[in-house]
Design a protein around this motif. Structure first.
Motif, mmCIF file in Angstrom:
data_model
loop_
_atom_site.group_PDB
_atom_site.id
_atom_site.type_symbol
_atom_site.label_atom_id
_atom_site.label_comp_id
_atom_site.label_asym_id
_atom_site.label_seq_id
_atom_site.Cartn_x
_atom_site.Cartn_y
_atom_site.Cartn_z
ATOM 1 N N LYS A 86 5.539 7.786 -0.186
ATOM 2 C CA LYS A 86 5.179 8.329 -1.495
ATOM 3 C C LYS A 86 3.686 8.686 -1.550
ATOM 4 O O LYS A 86 2.888 8.259 -0.715
ATOM 5 C CB LYS A 86 5.498 7.321 -2.603
ATOM 6 C CG LYS A 86 6.986 7.062 -2.805
ATOM 7 C CD LYS A 86 7.220 6.092 -3.945
ATOM 8 C CE LYS A 86 8.719 5.837 -4.162
ATOM 9 N NZ LYS A 86 8.956 4.868 -5.265
ATOM 10 N N ALA A 87 3.356 9.511 -2.556
ATOM 11 C CA ALA A 87 1.957 9.751 -2.911
ATOM 12 C C ALA A 87 1.585 8.735 -3.979
ATOM 13 O O ALA A 87 2.193 8.693 -5.051
ATOM 14 C CB ALA A 87 1.777 11.173 -3.437
ATOM 15 N N VAL A 88 0.601 7.900 -3.700
ATOM 16 C CA VAL A 88 0.267 6.767 -4.555
ATOM 17 C C VAL A 88 -1.034 7.043 -5.296
ATOM 18 O O VAL A 88 -2.026 7.496 -4.703
ATOM 19 C CB VAL A 88 0.127 5.480 -3.720
ATOM 20 C CG1 VAL A 88 -0.160 4.296 -4.629
ATOM 21 C CG2 VAL A 88 1.381 5.251 -2.899
ATOM 22 N N VAL A 89 -1.021 6.759 -6.603
ATOM 23 C CA VAL A 89 -2.237 6.857 -7.423
ATOM 24 C C VAL A 89 -2.690 5.452 -7.787
ATOM 25 O O VAL A 89 -1.910 4.678 -8.354
ATOM 26 C CB VAL A 89 -1.996 7.658 -8.712
ATOM 27 C CG1 VAL A 89 -3.294 7.806 -9.499
ATOM 28 C CG2 VAL A 89 -1.425 9.020 -8.404
ATOM 29 N N VAL A 90 -3.934 5.137 -7.460
ATOM 30 C CA VAL A 90 -4.506 3.847 -7.821
ATOM 31 C C VAL A 90 -5.828 4.087 -8.532
ATOM 32 O O VAL A 90 -6.374 5.193 -8.521
ATOM 33 C CB VAL A 90 -4.717 2.942 -6.587
ATOM 34 C CG1 VAL A 90 -3.387 2.626 -5.930
ATOM 35 C CG2 VAL A 90 -5.677 3.579 -5.606
ATOM 36 N N LEU A 91 -6.346 3.031 -9.127
ATOM 37 C CA LEU A 91 -7.575 3.128 -9.913
ATOM 38 C C LEU A 91 -8.783 2.750 -9.055
ATOM 39 O O LEU A 91 -8.684 1.937 -8.132
ATOM 40 C CB LEU A 91 -7.488 2.204 -11.128
ATOM 41 C CG LEU A 91 -8.564 2.358 -12.208
ATOM 42 C CD1 LEU A 91 -8.473 3.728 -12.868
ATOM 43 C CD2 LEU A 91 -8.405 1.248 -13.251
ATOM 44 N N ILE A 92 -9.927 3.369 -9.350
ATOM 45 C CA ILE A 92 -11.165 2.971 -8.679
ATOM 46 C C ILE A 92 -11.425 1.497 -8.961
ATOM 47 O O ILE A 92 -11.342 1.046 -10.100
ATOM 48 C CB ILE A 92 -12.361 3.816 -9.175
ATOM 49 C CG1 ILE A 92 -12.334 5.200 -8.541
ATOM 50 C CG2 ILE A 92 -13.689 3.149 -8.849
ATOM 51 C CD1 ILE A 92 -13.519 6.069 -8.894
ATOM 52 N N ALA A 102 -6.400 2.179 3.793
ATOM 53 C CA ALA A 102 -5.830 1.394 4.891
ATOM 54 C C ALA A 102 -4.632 0.581 4.414
ATOM 55 O O ALA A 102 -3.594 0.508 5.096
ATOM 56 C CB ALA A 102 -6.904 0.482 5.478
ATOM 57 N N ILE A 103 -4.743 -0.014 3.233
ATOM 58 C CA ILE A 103 -3.621 -0.783 2.674
ATOM 59 C C ILE A 103 -2.439 0.131 2.377
ATOM 60 O O ILE A 103 -1.282 -0.191 2.668
ATOM 61 C CB ILE A 103 -4.073 -1.527 1.399
ATOM 62 C CG1 ILE A 103 -5.133 -2.573 1.746
ATOM 63 C CG2 ILE A 103 -2.892 -2.170 0.694
ATOM 64 C CD1 ILE A 103 -5.750 -3.243 0.529
ATOM 65 N N ALA A 104 -2.746 1.302 1.781
ATOM 66 C CA ALA A 104 -1.674 2.238 1.445
ATOM 67 C C ALA A 104 -0.967 2.741 2.701
ATOM 68 O O ALA A 104 0.271 2.822 2.748
ATOM 69 C CB ALA A 104 -2.249 3.408 0.656
ATOM 70 N N GLN A 105 -1.722 3.075 3.729
ATOM 71 C CA GLN A 105 -1.110 3.582 4.961
ATOM 72 C C GLN A 105 -0.276 2.505 5.646
ATOM 73 O O GLN A 105 0.833 2.790 6.133
ATOM 74 C CB GLN A 105 -2.204 4.093 5.905
ATOM 75 C CG GLN A 105 -1.674 4.623 7.229
ATOM 76 C CD GLN A 105 -2.755 5.293 8.059
ATOM 77 O OE1 GLN A 105 -3.253 6.347 7.696
ATOM 78 N NE2 GLN A 105 -3.119 4.681 9.180
ATOM 79 N N ASN A 106 -0.774 1.273 5.683
ATOM 80 C CA ASN A 106 -0.016 0.179 6.295
ATOM 81 C C ASN A 106 1.268 -0.117 5.529
ATOM 82 O O ASN A 106 2.225 -0.664 6.102
ATOM 83 C CB ASN A 106 -0.880 -1.079 6.375
ATOM 84 C CG ASN A 106 -2.030 -0.919 7.357
ATOM 85 O OD1 ASN A 106 -1.956 -0.117 8.277
ATOM 86 N ND2 ASN A 106 -3.093 -1.681 7.136
ATOM 87 N N SER A 107 1.298 0.255 4.249
ATOM 88 C CA SER A 107 2.497 0.035 3.433
ATOM 89 C C SER A 107 3.445 1.231 3.464
ATOM 90 O O SER A 107 4.454 1.227 2.745
ATOM 91 C CB SER A 107 2.103 -0.276 1.985
ATOM 92 O OG SER A 107 1.284 -1.432 1.931
ATOM 93 N N GLY A 108 3.100 2.255 4.232
ATOM 94 C CA GLY A 108 3.998 3.391 4.386
ATOM 95 C C GLY A 108 3.711 4.576 3.494
ATOM 96 O O GLY A 108 4.475 5.548 3.508
ATOM 97 N N ALA A 109 2.625 4.548 2.703
ATOM 98 C CA ALA A 109 2.295 5.676 1.823
ATOM 99 C C ALA A 109 1.886 6.896 2.648
ATOM 100 O O ALA A 109 1.315 6.776 3.740
ATOM 101 C CB ALA A 109 1.181 5.290 0.862
ATOM 102 N N LYS A 110 2.169 8.082 2.132
ATOM 103 C CA LYS A 110 1.857 9.326 2.819
ATOM 104 C C LYS A 110 0.615 10.032 2.256
ATOM 105 O O LYS A 110 0.080 10.941 2.883
ATOM 106 C CB LYS A 110 3.050 10.287 2.726
ATOM 107 C CG LYS A 110 4.311 9.768 3.396
ATOM 108 C CD LYS A 110 4.089 9.540 4.891
ATOM 109 C CE LYS A 110 5.374 9.107 5.577
ATOM 110 N NZ LYS A 110 5.176 8.862 7.033
ATOM 111 N N LEU A 111 0.173 9.591 1.089
ATOM 112 C CA LEU A 111 -0.970 10.249 0.453
ATOM 113 C C LEU A 111 -1.568 9.279 -0.557
ATOM 114 O O LEU A 111 -0.827 8.596 -1.278
ATOM 115 C CB LEU A 111 -0.521 11.543 -0.229
ATOM 116 C CG LEU A 111 -1.550 12.518 -0.802
ATOM 117 C CD1 LEU A 111 -0.955 13.933 -0.844
ATOM 118 C CD2 LEU A 111 -1.979 12.128 -2.216
ATOM 119 N N LEU A 112 -2.895 9.216 -0.621
ATOM 120 C CA LEU A 112 -3.559 8.324 -1.565
ATOM 121 C C LEU A 112 -4.428 9.125 -2.519
ATOM 122 O O LEU A 112 -5.277 9.916 -2.105
ATOM 123 C CB LEU A 112 -4.433 7.302 -0.836
ATOM 124 C CG LEU A 112 -5.232 6.356 -1.766
ATOM 125 C CD1 LEU A 112 -4.279 5.428 -2.528
ATOM 126 C CD2 LEU A 112 -6.258 5.560 -0.981
#
Length: 536
Positions: A86-92, A102-112
């Motif tokens: 998924k494409a994940v949106v997180v807050l600053i 790095a956390i998002a990629q290790n969890s399988g995310a495709k876009l941050l």
């Protein structure tokens, strides 16, 4: 006019900068429930990390997972199942954007996507510790994230792209014309001032008294060295205390530019034979039209101060004030000889190269001090591994920029309607410092009656140096210290001309050669020169 010199010296402490622009792109979002509904949003990214496609037509779409209530500074904050593919949106948050990626990629995310509530930062981190990162990373406005679901539905798919830039950047051409015009006109104006000084005046006249009170300032070699040291100190102070000192620089520029604009326009008005009525006060008189001119110049400067953050049009006013400032400075500040020119340009070249190319190896975020100061600070962010450059695109989020540059907007893609405008920049120092050498060449032409050979050749050399700067800028895709190319071109050209004309000694010593020649050719009481006495 004399008050403009110390003000100008303060502004010259912030010298050289060739071109700055953030990598801007577009997030294209479509609704799953209604694929025909689509909307674009502005993003900022780092093209050296992950290049984006030029169009969304062949791009891969990912389902958007809105986690903008989390900062994702820990892998335990969210289950991996919510991030996978998924494409994940997180807050600053308090952690680095690269740590989030790095956390998002290790969890399988495709876009941050990192949502910012205070504007769109520019990704300027040092990625050396995160070489394994491959997913695209971008900043997006928080309000844009919250606009997607009401506009496109509860389920949204997104992709990123960055339309290709034009092959030729016309902003470079305009900056080239402005810089060459200012240097040429400033040098010519300095020559006219020299001619006026050499023209004899009847004793006791007002003109003679005015010449004695000339406000021109001369740099000595010792003054040059002291000036460069202050440049280094002031730049470091701005790097660490930018958010306070930037307002001091703005105030100084306001005063100095108003004074400079008055001096430039008054020089033109003095040649108009109409409207010379005068008023007297306290045993002094002045032309009425100069009072109106002063009011106009102050109004122009104050208008710039009030609307300085209106990027869409205020750059025109800033460039006009900047040109006037540079012209007045080149005419007012005089180099006594070629030796002082070599010392000034040589030391400032080292200053420029050090703070652009060497300081990235010293700073924690890998950015040069010159780039950080010229672009603006990271707002309220700490200068740590996650330093970023704030782009003032929110209605109430402004980031003051130093006004010591010529700014021309870059003709880019349609994201300019969504994003902050990008500008090509040229520092005042890249105009004034070589301009002082051009002005010295013109004054030497006047005093040595050598037509305008030195002035013309040095001006052409400056233009060639600017062309080299833009060529390297285009090839390397990064800001360049323009003096790296301007100084060798102008100094070498001037030296070659003096050598070919067998005037190097005169050119090197400047005004001193007139005294030596006068002494060598002095006539004794019998009407013989010193050389004739030796023959006898």
């Amino acid at each position: 006019m004399g008050s403009s010199v110390p003000l100008g010296l303060t502004l010259l402490l912030l010298l050289h900068w060739a071109q700055v622009h953030a990598n801007q792109g577009i997030l294209h979002a479509i609704g799953n429930q209604d694929p025909s509904s689509a909307k674009d949003y502005c993003i900022t990214y780092n093209s050296t990390w992950t290049p984006l496609p030029a169009s969304y037509s062949n791009a891969t779409y990912y389902e958007l997972e809105d986690l903008s209530f989390l900062s994702l500074c820990s892998a335990t904050e969210v289950p991996q199942s919510r991030l996978k593919d998924k494409a994940v949106v997180v807050l600053i948050g308090n952690c680095s954007i690269l740590a989030k990626a790095a956390i998002a990629q290790n969890s399988g995310a495709k876009l941050l996507l990192v949502a910012s509530k205070e504007g769109l930062p520019f990704l300027a981190d040092n990625k050396s510790d995160y070489k394994s990162l491959t997913i695209p990373i971008a900043y997006i406005r928080y309000r844009d994230v919250k606009d997607m679901k009401p506009s496109l539905g509860s389920s949204v798919r997104v992709t990123l792209y960055s339309p290709a830039l034009p092959k030729f950047d016309f902003s470079m051409l305009l900056i080239f014309l402005i810089s060459v015009f200012t240097v040429a006109l400033g040098g010519y104006w300095s020559g006219l001032s020299e001619l006026e000084d050499l023209r004899p005046s009847p004793p006791g006249t007002e003109t003679e008294g005015r010449k004695k009170k000339d406000d021109n300032v001369t740099f000595t070699p010792l003054t040059v060295i002291f000036f460069v040291v202050i440049c280094c100190v002031m730049l470091l102070l701005l790097y660490f205390f930018y958010k306070w000192l930037v307002y001091v620089i703005i105030a100084v520029f306001c005063l100095a530019s108003a004074t400079s604009l008055f001096n430039c326009l008054s020089a033109i008005i003095q040649n108009i034979p109409y409207g010379k009525c005068r008023i007297s006060c306290c045993n002094k008189s002045a032309e009425v039209r100069l009072f109106f001119l002063a009011a106009f110049c102050i109004a122009v400067s104050v208008t710039w101060v009030v609307f300085r953050n209106e990027d869409r049009w205020i750059w025109i006013l800033q460039d006009i004030l900047g040109i006037a400032f540079c012209l007045n400075f080149i005419k007012t500040l005089r180099m006594p000889n070629f030796k002082a020119c070599v010392i000034l340009l040589g030391l400032l070249l080292l200053y420029d190269v050090f703070f652009v190319f060497i300081t990235p190896f010293i700073t924690k975020n890998g950015e040069s001090i010159m780039v950080e100061v010229a672009s603006g600070p990271s707002g309220d962010a700490e200068k740590n591994g996650d330093t970023y450059l704030e782009v003032p695109d929110e209605p109430y989020s402004t980031n003051e920029k130093l006004p010591v540059v010529i700014r021309v907007p870059r003709l880019e893609f349609s994201a300019n309607t969504l994003c902050q405008m990008s500008f090509s920049l040229l520092g005042f120092g890249d105009i004034i410092v070589p301009g002082l050498l051009v002005a010295y060449c013109r004054r030497f032409d006047v005093r040595s009656t050598s037509s305008m050979i030195y002035y013309i050749c040095c001006t052409i050399a400056y233009a060639v140096g600017m062309v080299l700067t833009f060529i390297v800028l285009t090839l390397m895709k990064m800001g360049q210290p323009a003096l790296l190319y301007l100084v060798p071109c102008t100094l070498l050209t001037s030296s070659v001309i003096a050598w070919r004309r067998k005037e190097m000694k005169k050119f090197w010593n400047g005004g001193g050669y007139e005294i030596m020649e006068h002494m060598d050719n002095a006539v004794n009481e019998e009407g013989l020169t010193s050389s004739e006495q030796e023959e006898q």
